[in-house]
Design an enzyme around this catalytic site. Structure first.
Site, short mmCIF file in Angstrom:
data_model
loop_
_atom_site.label_atom_id
_atom_site.label_comp_id
_atom_site.label_asym_id
_atom_site.label_seq_id
_atom_site.Cartn_x
_atom_site.Cartn_y
_atom_site.Cartn_z
N GLY A 44 153.01 -4.46 64.49
CA GLY A 44 152.57 -4.58 63.12
C GLY A 44 153.62 -4.19 62.09
N GLY A 45 154.90 -4.15 62.50
CA GLY A 45 155.97 -3.82 61.56
C GLY A 45 156.12 -2.34 61.31
N GLU B 146 167.66 -4.15 68.74
CA GLU B 146 167.95 -5.54 69.04
C GLU B 146 168.79 -6.14 67.93
OE1 GLU B 146 164.12 -7.33 69.50
OE2 GLU B 146 163.92 -7.81 67.38
N ASN C 118 150.98 -10.99 71.41
CA ASN C 118 149.78 -10.29 70.95
C ASN C 118 148.60 -10.72 71.83
OD1 ASN C 118 150.72 -8.77 68.62
ND2 ASN C 118 151.18 -10.76 67.74
N ARG D 78 145.48 -10.71 71.83
CA ARG D 78 144.24 -10.67 71.05
C ARG D 78 144.20 -11.86 70.11
NH1 ARG D 78 146.66 -9.55 66.33
NH2 ARG D 78 148.37 -8.04 66.28
#
Length: 449
Positions: free
Chosen positions: A164-165, A200, A290, A292
């Protein structure tokens, strides 16, 4: 089919799930905190269970209370929505132990994809392209600086167990790394229970494009299309669309192939999303999976004619993908904007009472709202309060339709990001399809309190 499903969530996604359950004739149980007792999802559900005080650890993240609610009302299954417990391995496992179906992939798959390091290693073994990077369990300054030099600046510093950042930081040089490393590690420990970080290579001017996949228990995995989610603030999406106009036919095939390969490599079941960064040469790099439903799933639904929540329910009952069909649609493009209760100049939350909440009734517009007029937007939860989705036979028509709709909205009592959304939709860079993940940073001057 299930008789009753408990929705372990709140707001617009809980309302969204209830609507599909009603269509299928399935009863629903809402859970809520003291702050949400007058919420839409509580009123719409057949039954409701008070979890506890407003704070998430005492309510929506309280696994034992959620499971108690499911047992109290004899729910056959739990739909976690997104956020909260949706990607919690322990919760999925506990539900299974109680004989309650978890509508999503297995706890083993959630665990594999929940940690960026393990997910990356799994994708490398599967032959899915990844961004050059390094895992840093040893997070002393010298180790991190050495790894960053080997990768080459600029780099992205991330919480290894995050999402989610949260805890994500671009770092341009060593002096900046020494400054931000302690705060990123502290955030990682606070939000995810682990100070482990990941480095990264930073990809210049990328698009954030994701693939919607679905898998069944027979090992079939399909890609249901892609979404371009490049317009973000603080690494969180605010505008999403399907399909991506950036991808060529060859680039799309490459993306779909990588997404299906990713799903098959872990035996993925149910609905999920594989996220990629795509550079200017259409080289794709796995970002995360994700496990979901995504906030932006409506744009895929509008161009495919599928109900992805319905797919989730059927797949969790053992249905095969070949048996699932959707309605035909004449729409070729869809765009979604997320409405946040926040100051559009600072992105700081703006809770309060919704004195006015008016949107026009229009063909081609879908509203996924979790609030209505007179409700109070709580300061305890994510400030996203709704989504507006436009569907049309072309991208330009969808942009015009969505712009027209937002221009005629009337929200009073709180600040929202609608002015910023309109500025985005009217911007020439967006209209030309040239927006990258740098769009907000480059074209919007933000202020601070």
């Amino acid at each position: 089919m299930y008789n009753k499903i408990l929705i372990a969530n709140r707001g617009e996604i809980a309302v969204r799930i209830i609507k599909t359950c009603q269509k299928l004739g399935i009863k629903t149980v809402a859970v809520y905190s003291e702050a949400d007792k007058e919420s839409m999802h509580v009123k719409m559900a057949d039954e409701a269970f008070l979890l506890g005080p407003p704070r998430v650890n005492e309510s929506y993240l309280n696994m034992d209370r959620v499971l108690e609610a499911a047992k109290t009302y004899h729910a056959d299954a739990i739909h976690p929505g997104y956020g909260f417990l949706s990607e919690n391995t322990e919760f999925a496992k506990k539900a299974a132990e109680e004989g309650i179906a978890f509508i999503g992939p297995t706890s083993d798959v959630i665990q594999k994809m929940g940690n960026k390091i393990q997910a990356r290693e799994t994708m490398v073994q599967a032959g899915v392209p990844v961004i050059p990077g390094k895992t840093l369990i040893d997070t002393n300054e010298a180790t991190v600086l050495k790894a960053a030099r080997e990768i080459g600046y600029p780099v992205m510093l991330k919480a290894a167990a995050g999402g989610g950042g949260i805890g994500m930081q671009k770092v341009d040089h060593e002096e900046e790394m020494m400054k931000v490393l302690p705060s990123v590690m502290k955030k990682a420990e606070t939000f995810f229970g682990s100070g482990e970080v990941y480095l990264e290579k930073f990809i210049e001017n990328p698009r954030h494009i994701e693939a919607q996949i679905a898998g069944d228990e027979s090992g079939n995995v399909v890609c249901l299309g892609e979404r371009d989610c490049s317009i973000q603030r603080r690494h969180q999406k605010i505008v999403e669309e399907a399909p991506s106009i950036f991808l060529s036919k060859k680039g799309r095939e490459k993306l779909f192939d990588a997404a299906v390969k990713a799903g098959k490599s872990i035996g993925y079941t149910n609905v999920g999303t594989v996220e990629f960064l795509v550079d200017e040469g259409e080289n794709i790099y796995f970002l995360e999976m994700n496990t979901r439903l995504q906030v932006e799933h409506p744009v895929t639904e509008e161009v495919t004619g599928l109900d992805l929540v319905e797919w989730q329910i059927h797949l969790s009952r053992g249905s095969e993908i070949s048996s699932l069909q959707g309605r035909k649609t004449s729409y070729t493009h869809a765009i979604e904007v997320r409405i946040y209760a926040e100051d559009p100049k600072t992105f700081f939350p703006s809770p309060g009472k919704l004195v006015k909440w008016e949107f026009p009734n229009m063909d081609g517009i879908r509203y996924d709202f979790g609030v209505n007029e007179g409700m109070t937007v709580s300061p305890f939860y994510d400030p996203m309060i709704g989504k507006v989705i436009a569907r049309a036979s072309s991208r330009s028509e969808a942009i015009d339709l969505l712009t027209y709709c937002l221009e005629r909205s009337n929200v009073e009592g709180i600040k929202t990001n609608i002015p910023m959304l309109l500025d985005t939709l009217r911007h020439s860079i967006f209209k030309e399809g040239k927006a990258t993940t740098n769009f907000v940073h480059e074209h919007f001057k933000l202020t601070s309190k």
